[in-house]
Design an enzyme around this catalytic site. Structure first.
Site, short mmCIF file in Angstrom:
data_model
loop_
_atom_site.label_atom_id
_atom_site.label_comp_id
_atom_site.label_asym_id
_atom_site.label_seq_id
_atom_site.Cartn_x
_atom_site.Cartn_y
_atom_site.Cartn_z
N ASN A 74 0.88 -1.30 0.00
CA ASN A 74 -0.04 0.07 -0.11
C ASN A 74 0.77 1.41 -0.02
O ASN A 74 1.52 1.56 1.08
CB ASN A 74 -0.83 0.06 1.37
CG ASN A 74 -1.65 1.11 1.34
OD1 ASN A 74 -1.72 2.09 0.57
ND2 ASN A 74 -2.41 1.21 2.50
N TYR A 131 -9.56 14.90 -5.06
CA TYR A 131 -8.43 14.50 -6.09
C TYR A 131 -7.81 15.59 -6.80
O TYR A 131 -6.59 15.54 -6.90
CB TYR A 131 -9.46 13.82 -7.32
CG TYR A 131 -8.85 13.14 -8.51
CD1 TYR A 131 -8.25 11.75 -8.09
CD2 TYR A 131 -8.80 13.72 -9.74
CE1 TYR A 131 -7.48 11.39 -9.01
CE2 TYR A 131 -8.05 12.99 -10.79
CZ TYR A 131 -7.56 11.78 -10.57
OH TYR A 131 -6.98 11.23 -11.49
N ALA A 134 -6.91 18.53 -5.14
CA ALA A 134 -6.17 18.66 -4.16
C ALA A 134 -5.00 18.12 -4.26
O ALA A 134 -3.65 18.46 -4.18
CB ALA A 134 -6.61 18.66 -2.82
N ILE A 155 -8.79 9.47 -20.09
CA ILE A 155 -8.02 8.24 -20.83
C ILE A 155 -8.71 7.27 -20.93
O ILE A 155 -9.46 6.98 -19.78
CB ILE A 155 -6.54 8.11 -20.43
CG1 ILE A 155 -5.74 9.36 -20.24
CG2 ILE A 155 -5.62 7.37 -21.28
CD1 ILE A 155 -5.58 10.08 -21.30
P1 NAP Z 1 -6.69 2.42 -12.43
O1 NAP Z 1 -6.81 1.45 -13.57
O2 NAP Z 1 -7.92 2.44 -11.23
O3 NAP Z 1 -5.05 1.68 -11.84
C1 NAP Z 1 -4.63 2.17 -10.59
C2 NAP Z 1 -3.91 1.14 -9.80
O4 NAP Z 1 -3.13 1.61 -8.63
C3 NAP Z 1 -4.74 -0.19 -9.76
O5 NAP Z 1 -4.18 -1.37 -9.92
C4 NAP Z 1 -4.83 -0.12 -8.18
O6 NAP Z 1 -4.85 -1.37 -7.60
C5 NAP Z 1 -3.49 0.73 -7.63
N1 NAP Z 1 -3.59 1.47 -6.36
C6 NAP Z 1 -4.59 1.79 -5.87
N2 NAP Z 1 -4.58 1.97 -4.61
C7 NAP Z 1 -3.25 1.66 -4.20
C8 NAP Z 1 -2.38 1.56 -3.13
N3 NAP Z 1 -3.12 2.23 -1.91
N4 NAP Z 1 -1.23 1.13 -3.17
C9 NAP Z 1 -0.74 0.55 -4.29
N5 NAP Z 1 -1.48 0.43 -5.34
C10 NAP Z 1 -2.63 1.05 -5.56
O7 NAP Z 1 -6.11 3.81 -12.78
P2 NAP Z 1 -5.67 4.32 -14.07
O8 NAP Z 1 -6.83 4.90 -14.79
O9 NAP Z 1 -4.53 3.57 -14.74
O10 NAP Z 1 -5.03 5.51 -13.61
C11 NAP Z 1 -3.68 5.71 -13.21
C12 NAP Z 1 -3.06 7.05 -12.76
O11 NAP Z 1 -3.28 7.98 -13.73
C13 NAP Z 1 -3.72 7.53 -11.43
O12 NAP Z 1 -2.87 8.36 -10.64
C14 NAP Z 1 -4.86 8.49 -12.02
O13 NAP Z 1 -5.22 9.42 -11.18
C15 NAP Z 1 -4.30 9.11 -13.08
N6 NAP Z 1 -5.20 9.53 -14.18
C16 NAP Z 1 -5.85 8.83 -14.71
C17 NAP Z 1 -6.80 9.23 -15.78
C18 NAP Z 1 -7.63 8.38 -16.59
O14 NAP Z 1 -8.36 9.01 -17.51
N7 NAP Z 1 -7.71 7.12 -16.48
C19 NAP Z 1 -6.73 10.58 -16.14
C20 NAP Z 1 -5.89 11.58 -15.41
C21 NAP Z 1 -5.13 11.21 -14.30
P3 NAP Z 1 -6.34 -2.01 -7.20
O15 NAP Z 1 -7.32 -1.98 -8.41
O16 NAP Z 1 -5.85 -3.56 -6.83
O17 NAP Z 1 -6.93 -1.15 -6.06
#
Ligand code: NAP
Length: 253
Positions: free
Chosen positions: A62, A163, A165, A196
Site C-alpha cells: 500500500n 482528487y 487537491a 484516458i
Molecule cells: P486504475 O486503472 O484504477 O489503476 C490504478 C492502480 O493503482 C490499480 O491497479 C490499483 O490497484 C492501484 N492502487 C490503488 N491504490 C493503491 C495503493 N494504495 N497502493 C498501491 N496500489 C494502489 O487507474 P488508471 O486509470 O490507470 O490511472 C492511473 C493514474 O493516472 C492515477 O494516478 C490516476 O489518477 C491518473 N489519471 C488517470 C486518468 C484516466 O483517465 N484514467 C486521467 C488522469 C489521471 P487496485 O485496483 O488493486 O486497487
C-alpha cells in the site's frame, strides 16, 4: 536516460496506465518493479512484460503505508541492485460534491473519509514512494528520474475536491523536488493526463463520457499508450525536469 537495463519502479503497475507504461518501457529494455495491491493483476502484467522481452517483479504494498513503502523499496534495491526510475502512478477516486443543498438545506457533504482516502493514496503515497526512491538513488549514486502522474483535474474539477487537491500537490511537488534533487543528478517531472480509456473512465456514466468527448478538441479519449509515451519521453530526455507534460487532447477544464 538510456532505458536499456535500467530498473524502473511503477506504482499501480497491475493494470490501466501503469501496465501500459510497464509494457512501453519494457520494449525499450527497462526492467520493471511493479507495486500494486492486487497479485492477480500484477501476475498478468509480469507475464506481459516477459512477452515484451524484458523482466518484471511484483510487489504487494500500500503506497500510503510508510513501513510498507520503506521495506518494499529496500527489497527492490536488493533484488535488482539499483533503482533508476520511479513512476508514481497509483491513484484512486472518491468523487462527490464538496457540499450539496436543496431548497436551502444541506443534503450531502464530502465525507472526511473520502477526503482522507484520496489524500492518503494520491498525495501521501507519492511523497513516500518518491522519498524512498530518491534515497536509494542518492545512496546508489544513480542519476535517476522520478515522474508523478497528476491529472487535468489539478486545475479544479467539479466533484473532485479531494482528487484535485492531491493532483495539484503532486504536480507542484515535482517542481520542488526537481529543484532540490538536481544536485544529485536526479530529474523529477509530472504528466497530467486528460480523460484516458481505462477502468477509471469506464466507471463514468455514458452521458458524462459523451459530454466530455464533445468538448475535447481531439474528440476522443486518450489511449493509455499515449500517456506511457509521455512517461518514456521524460525518462529519455536528459534536459527535462521540473515541468508537467499535459497530454489531454487539448482539453481545458
Ligand atoms: P486504475 O486503472 O484504477 O489503476 C490504478 C492502480 O493503482 C490499480 O491497479 C490499483 O490497484 C492501484 N492502487 C490503488 N491504490 C493503491 C495503493 N494504495 N497502493 C498501491 N496500489 C494502489 O487507474 P488508471 O486509470 O490507470 O490511472 C492511473 C493514474 O493516472 C492515477 O494516478 C490516476 O489518477 C491518473 N489519471 C488517470 C486518468 C484516466 O483517465 N484514467 C486521467 C488522469 C489521471 P487496485 O485496483 O488493486 O486497487
Amino acid at each position: 536516460m538510456e532505458l536499456k537495463d535500467k530498473v524502473v519502479v511503477i506504482t499501480g503497475g497491475g493494470q490501466g496506465l501503469g501496465r501500459q507504461m510497464a509494457l512501453r518501457l519494457a520494449a525499450k529494455g527497462a526492467k520493471l518493479a511493479l507495486i500494486d495491491l492486487n497479485q492477480e493483476k500484477l501476475d498478468e502484467t509480469v507475464a506481459l512484460v516477459a512477452e515484451a522481452g524484458s523482466e518484471a517483479r511484483s510487489y504487494i504494498a500500500n503506497v500510503a503505508d510508510e513501513a510498507q513503502v520503506e521495506s518494499t523499496f529496500a527489497q527492490i534495491a536488493d533484488n535488482f541492485g539499483r533503482i533508476d526510475g520511479l513512476v508514481n502512478n497509483a491513484g484512486i477516486t472518491r468523487d462527490g460534491l464538496f457540499i450539496k443543498a436543496k431548497e436551502g438545506k444541506v443534503v450531502q457533504k464530502m465525507s472526511l473519509e473520502h477526503w482522507q482516502q484520496v489524500i492518503d493514496v494520491n498525495l501521501t503515497g507519492v511523497f513516500l514512494c518518491a522519498r524512498e526512491a530518491a534515497a536509494h538513488m542518492i545512496e546508489g549514486n544513480t542519476q535517476g528520474v522520478i515522474i508523478n502522474i497528476s491529472s487535468i483535474s489539478r486545475s479544479g474539477n467539479m466533484g473532485q475536491t479531494n482528487y484535485t487537491a492531491a493532483k495539484a500537490g503532486v504536480a507542484n511537488m515535482a517542481v520542488t523536488w526537481a529543484k532540490e534533487l538536481s544536485r544529485y543528478g536526479i530529474r523529477v517531472a509530472a504528466v497530467a493526463p486528460g480523460f484516458i480509456e481505462t477502468d477509471m473512465t469506464a466507471g463514468m456514466k455514458p452521458e458524462a463520457l459523451e459530454k466530455v468527448c464533445s468538448v475535447i478538441p481531439m474528440k476522443r479519449l486518450g489511449l493509455p499508450d499515449e500517456i506511457a509515451h509521455s512517461v518514456e519521453y521524460i525518462m529519455e530526455n536528459d534536459y527535462f525536469t521540473g515541468r508537467v507534460i499535459e497530454c489531454d487532447g487539448g482539453l481545458r477544464i
